[in-house]
Design a protein around this motif. Structure first.
Motif, PDB file in Angstrom:
ATOM      1  N   GLY A   1      -0.784  10.330  10.699  1.00 19.81           N
ATOM      2  CA  GLY A   1      -2.075  10.776  10.214  1.00 19.81           C
ATOM      3  C   GLY A   1      -2.024  10.744   8.699  1.00 19.81           C
ATOM      4  O   GLY A   1      -0.946  10.614   8.114  1.00 19.81           O
ATOM      5  N   PHE A   2      -3.169  10.843   8.046  1.00 18.45           N
ATOM      6  CA  PHE A   2      -3.141  10.789   6.583  1.00 18.45           C
ATOM      7  C   PHE A   2      -4.382  11.433   5.990  1.00 18.45           C
ATOM      8  O   PHE A   2      -5.451  11.460   6.592  1.00 18.45           O
ATOM      9  CB  PHE A   2      -3.023   9.341   6.092  1.00 18.45           C
ATOM     10  CG  PHE A   2      -4.275   8.525   6.287  1.00 18.45           C
ATOM     11  CD1 PHE A   2      -5.203   8.392   5.269  1.00 18.45           C
ATOM     12  CD2 PHE A   2      -4.545   7.912   7.514  1.00 18.45           C
ATOM     13  CE1 PHE A   2      -6.368   7.656   5.444  1.00 18.45           C
ATOM     14  CE2 PHE A   2      -5.704   7.184   7.709  1.00 18.45           C
ATOM     15  CZ  PHE A   2      -6.621   7.050   6.669  1.00 18.45           C
ATOM     16  N   LEU A   3      -4.217  11.924   4.780  1.00 19.04           N
ATOM     17  CA  LEU A   3      -5.318  12.319   3.898  1.00 19.04           C
ATOM     18  C   LEU A   3      -5.032  11.619   2.584  1.00 19.04           C
ATOM     19  O   LEU A   3      -4.093  11.974   1.886  1.00 19.04           O
ATOM     20  CB  LEU A   3      -5.349  13.837   3.687  1.00 19.04           C
ATOM     21  CG  LEU A   3      -5.575  14.730   4.913  1.00 19.04           C
ATOM     22  CD1 LEU A   3      -5.462  16.195   4.513  1.00 19.04           C
ATOM     23  CD2 LEU A   3      -6.918  14.444   5.538  1.00 19.04           C
ATOM     24  N   GLY A   4      -5.826  10.606   2.249  1.00 22.00           N
ATOM     25  CA  GLY A   4      -5.492   9.891   1.027  1.00 22.00           C
ATOM     26  C   GLY A   4      -6.282   8.638   0.759  1.00 22.00           C
ATOM     27  O   GLY A   4      -5.924   7.870  -0.125  1.00 22.00           O
ATOM     28  N   GLY A   5      -7.335   8.359   1.485  1.00 26.59           N
ATOM     29  CA  GLY A   5      -8.174   7.218   1.162  1.00 26.59           C
ATOM     30  C   GLY A   5      -7.734   5.931   1.833  1.00 26.59           C
ATOM     31  O   GLY A   5      -6.689   5.840   2.469  1.00 26.59           O
ATOM     32  N   ARG A   6      -8.556   4.887   1.643  1.00 24.23           N
ATOM     33  CA  ARG A   6      -8.330   3.642   2.367  1.00 24.23           C
ATOM     34  C   ARG A   6      -7.137   2.858   1.860  1.00 24.23           C
ATOM     35  O   ARG A   6      -6.576   2.044   2.596  1.00 24.23           O
ATOM     36  CB  ARG A   6      -9.590   2.783   2.345  1.00 24.23           C
ATOM     37  CG  ARG A   6     -10.085   2.381   0.982  1.00 24.23           C
ATOM     38  CD  ARG A   6     -11.533   1.919   1.054  1.00 24.23           C
ATOM     39  NE  ARG A   6     -12.010   1.426  -0.232  1.00 24.23           N
ATOM     40  CZ  ARG A   6     -12.058   0.151  -0.551  1.00 24.23           C
ATOM     41  NH1 ARG A   6     -11.684  -0.766   0.324  1.00 24.23           N
ATOM     42  NH2 ARG A   6     -12.493  -0.238  -1.728  1.00 24.23           N
ATOM     43  N   GLY A   7      -6.721   3.097   0.614  1.00 23.20           N
ATOM     44  CA  GLY A   7      -5.514   2.433   0.123  1.00 23.20           C
ATOM     45  C   GLY A   7      -4.294   2.906   0.892  1.00 23.20           C
ATOM     46  O   GLY A   7      -3.417   2.104   1.254  1.00 23.20           O
ATOM     47  N   MET A   8      -4.220   4.201   1.152  1.00 20.65           N
ATOM     48  CA  MET A   8      -3.118   4.751   1.938  1.00 20.65           C
ATOM     49  C   MET A   8      -3.179   4.224   3.366  1.00 20.65           C
ATOM     50  O   MET A   8      -2.152   3.836   3.942  1.00 20.65           O
ATOM     51  CB  MET A   8      -3.177   6.283   1.925  1.00 20.65           C
ATOM     52  CG  MET A   8      -2.063   6.951   2.721  1.00 20.65           C
ATOM     53  SD  MET A   8      -2.118   8.759   2.576  1.00 20.65           S
ATOM     54  CE  MET A   8      -1.414   8.991   0.938  1.00 20.65           C
TER      55      MET A   8
ATOM     56  N   ASP B   1       4.010  11.060  14.227  1.00 20.15           N
ATOM     57  CA  ASP B   1       5.338  11.356  13.700  1.00 20.15           C
ATOM     58  C   ASP B   1       5.268  11.898  12.272  1.00 20.15           C
ATOM     59  O   ASP B   1       6.126  12.689  11.859  1.00 20.15           O
ATOM     60  CB  ASP B   1       6.203  10.087  13.694  1.00 20.15           C
ATOM     61  CG  ASP B   1       6.408   9.511  15.086  1.00 20.15           C
ATOM     62  OD1 ASP B   1       6.773  10.287  15.991  1.00 20.15           O
ATOM     63  OD2 ASP B   1       6.197   8.292  15.257  1.00 20.15           O
ATOM     64  N   TRP B   2       4.245  11.456  11.530  1.00 22.26           N
ATOM     65  CA  TRP B   2       4.164  11.773  10.105  1.00 22.26           C
ATOM     66  C   TRP B   2       2.730  12.111   9.710  1.00 22.26           C
ATOM     67  O   TRP B   2       1.778  11.619  10.313  1.00 22.26           O
ATOM     68  CB  TRP B   2       4.624  10.574   9.258  1.00 22.26           C
ATOM     69  CG  TRP B   2       5.849   9.910   9.789  1.00 22.26           C
ATOM     70  CD1 TRP B   2       5.910   8.806  10.601  1.00 22.26           C
ATOM     71  CD2 TRP B   2       7.202  10.308   9.562  1.00 22.26           C
ATOM     72  NE1 TRP B   2       7.207   8.495  10.889  1.00 22.26           N
ATOM     73  CE2 TRP B   2       8.025   9.389  10.274  1.00 22.26           C
ATOM     74  CE3 TRP B   2       7.805  11.337   8.836  1.00 22.26           C
ATOM     75  CZ2 TRP B   2       9.417   9.492  10.272  1.00 22.26           C
ATOM     76  CZ3 TRP B   2       9.195  11.433   8.834  1.00 22.26           C
ATOM     77  CH2 TRP B   2       9.979  10.517   9.541  1.00 22.26           C
ATOM     78  N   VAL B   3       2.591  12.917   8.653  1.00 21.48           N
ATOM     79  CA  VAL B   3       1.284  13.165   8.029  1.00 21.48           C
ATOM     80  C   VAL B   3       1.447  12.883   6.536  1.00 21.48           C
ATOM     81  O   VAL B   3       2.123  13.622   5.819  1.00 21.48           O
ATOM     82  CB  VAL B   3       0.801  14.616   8.223  1.00 21.48           C
ATOM     83  CG1 VAL B   3      -0.574  14.793   7.579  1.00 21.48           C
ATOM     84  CG2 VAL B   3       0.731  14.974   9.684  1.00 21.48           C
ATOM     85  N   PHE B   4       0.848  11.793   6.067  1.00 18.75           N
ATOM     86  CA  PHE B   4       0.893  11.425   4.657  1.00 18.75           C
ATOM     87  C   PHE B   4      -0.236  12.148   3.920  1.00 18.75           C
ATOM     88  O   PHE B   4      -1.395  12.091   4.342  1.00 18.75           O
ATOM     89  CB  PHE B   4       0.718   9.916   4.485  1.00 18.75           C
ATOM     90  CG  PHE B   4       1.956   9.113   4.784  1.00 18.75           C
ATOM     91  CD1 PHE B   4       2.677   8.538   3.748  1.00 18.75           C
ATOM     92  CD2 PHE B   4       2.392   8.938   6.086  1.00 18.75           C
ATOM     93  CE1 PHE B   4       3.812   7.799   4.010  1.00 18.75           C
ATOM     94  CE2 PHE B   4       3.533   8.202   6.366  1.00 18.75           C
ATOM     95  CZ  PHE B   4       4.251   7.615   5.316  1.00 18.75           C
ATOM     96  N   ILE B   5       0.117  12.811   2.824  1.00 23.62           N
ATOM     97  CA  ILE B   5      -0.879  13.557   2.047  1.00 23.62           C
ATOM     98  C   ILE B   5      -0.930  13.013   0.620  1.00 23.62           C
ATOM     99  O   ILE B   5       0.085  12.956  -0.085  1.00 23.62           O
ATOM    100  CB  ILE B   5      -0.545  15.064   1.989  1.00 23.62           C
ATOM    101  CG1 ILE B   5      -0.365  15.636   3.403  1.00 23.62           C
ATOM    102  CG2 ILE B   5      -1.643  15.815   1.229  1.00 23.62           C
ATOM    103  CD1 ILE B   5      -1.594  15.578   4.267  1.00 23.62           C
ATOM    104  N   GLY B   6      -2.120  12.597   0.214  1.00 22.00           N
ATOM    105  CA  GLY B   6      -2.355  12.145  -1.153  1.00 22.00           C
ATOM    106  C   GLY B   6      -3.705  12.661  -1.622  1.00 22.00           C
ATOM    107  O   GLY B   6      -4.325  13.500  -0.977  1.00 22.00           O
ATOM    108  N   THR B   7      -4.174  12.138  -2.736  1.00 19.63           N
ATOM    109  CA  THR B   7      -5.458  12.579  -3.276  1.00 19.63           C
ATOM    110  C   THR B   7      -6.603  12.071  -2.408  1.00 19.63           C
ATOM    111  O   THR B   7      -6.725  10.873  -2.159  1.00 19.63           O
ATOM    112  CB  THR B   7      -5.639  12.074  -4.708  1.00 19.63           C
ATOM    113  OG1 THR B   7      -4.602  12.608  -5.523  1.00 19.63           O
ATOM    114  CG2 THR B   7      -6.991  12.500  -5.276  1.00 19.63           C
ATOM    115  N   ASP B   8      -7.423  12.992  -1.932  1.00 28.22           N
ATOM    116  CA  ASP B   8      -8.610  12.651  -1.151  1.00 28.22           C
ATOM    117  C   ASP B   8      -9.684  13.675  -1.491  1.00 28.22           C
ATOM    118  O   ASP B   8      -9.735  14.757  -0.921  1.00 28.22           O
ATOM    119  CB  ASP B   8      -8.306  12.661   0.345  1.00 28.22           C
ATOM    120  CG  ASP B   8      -9.475  12.148   1.183  1.00 28.22           C
ATOM    121  OD1 ASP B   8     -10.588  12.024   0.631  1.00 28.22           O
ATOM    122  OD2 ASP B   8      -9.285  11.884   2.382  1.00 28.22           O
TER     123      ASP B   8
END
Length: 216
Positions: free
Chosen positions: A91-98, A115-122
């Protein structure tokens, strides 16, 4: 010893106003002309690398394409593929680039379990988005932090940084994040692998002591 590889942080090329720093365009041109391998390190993964490369071109830089841009999300992905190659759901929070980086690496994204949750600027993330990330953590996912900044500064003033969101999820999910963004040494280690380079043959250039140079 001949240094033939360069790691350059994005803040060395653009100032806080988004303008090229004095001498930066000339420096990149010189590095490119002598055919030295280089990457630009950035924690900003929300934009596509093609968009980042286009922004450099628009600002007057030459010789920079997508292959010269290495993001903290890429570092996290590369570290995972090296240590846990069979765990490819995220899963992710970080925009379409991520999202693009994850999919290009063969990850299935936006599942009910991951397995993972990527967190970036969103800046468009909602309470429901944060709750979705928490549910993934409760299902066993590991947090991957791609940008440790507590605060960001935009035109209207201070804004909550990605690092603060990570801290919230660490507290709510009772687990610790894997930090992949500057100044974590992980991004430099993975960038060396990306360059197929040795540390003793590589120059690291950063602007800020604690948030960048410490990593080098």
């Amino acid at each position: 010893m001949i240094e033939k590889n360069w790691m350059i942080t994005e803040s060395c090329l653009f100032d806080s106003e988004g303008q090229p720093r004095k001498g930066a365009i000339r420096f990149i041109r010189a590095v490119h002309q002598v055919e030295n391998a280089f990457v630009i390190l950035t924690n900003l993964s929300s934009h596509l690398r093609s968009e980042m490369a286009a922004a450099y071109q628009d600002a007057g830089f030459t010789g920079i394409d997508t292959a010269n841009i290495y993001t903290s999300t890429m570092a996290g992905v590369d570290a995972i593929l090296k240590s846990c190659p069979d765990r490819r759901t995220a899963g992710f929070l970080g925009g379409r680039g991520m999202e693009a980086t994850l999919k290009e690496a063969g990850f299935a994204v936006n599942l009910e379990r991951a397995d993972w949750v990527f967190i970036g600027t969103d800046r468009h993330a909602s309470y429901e988005d944060y709750s979705y990330a928490l549910r993934l953590l409760e299902g066993g996912a590991q947090i991957i932090s791609t940008d440790p900044r507590r605060l960001e500064y935009i035109k209207s003033g201070a804004a909550v940084g990605s690092g603060s969101i990570v801290k919230m999820l660490e507290y709510a999910g009772s687990r610790e994040a894997l930090e992949c963004g500057l100044p974590s040494p992980l991004i430099a280690q993975q960038a060396l692998r990306y360059l197929e380079a040795k540390a003793e043959e590589t120059i690291f250039i950063g602007c800020h002591l604690k948030s960048e140079i410490q990593c080098g």
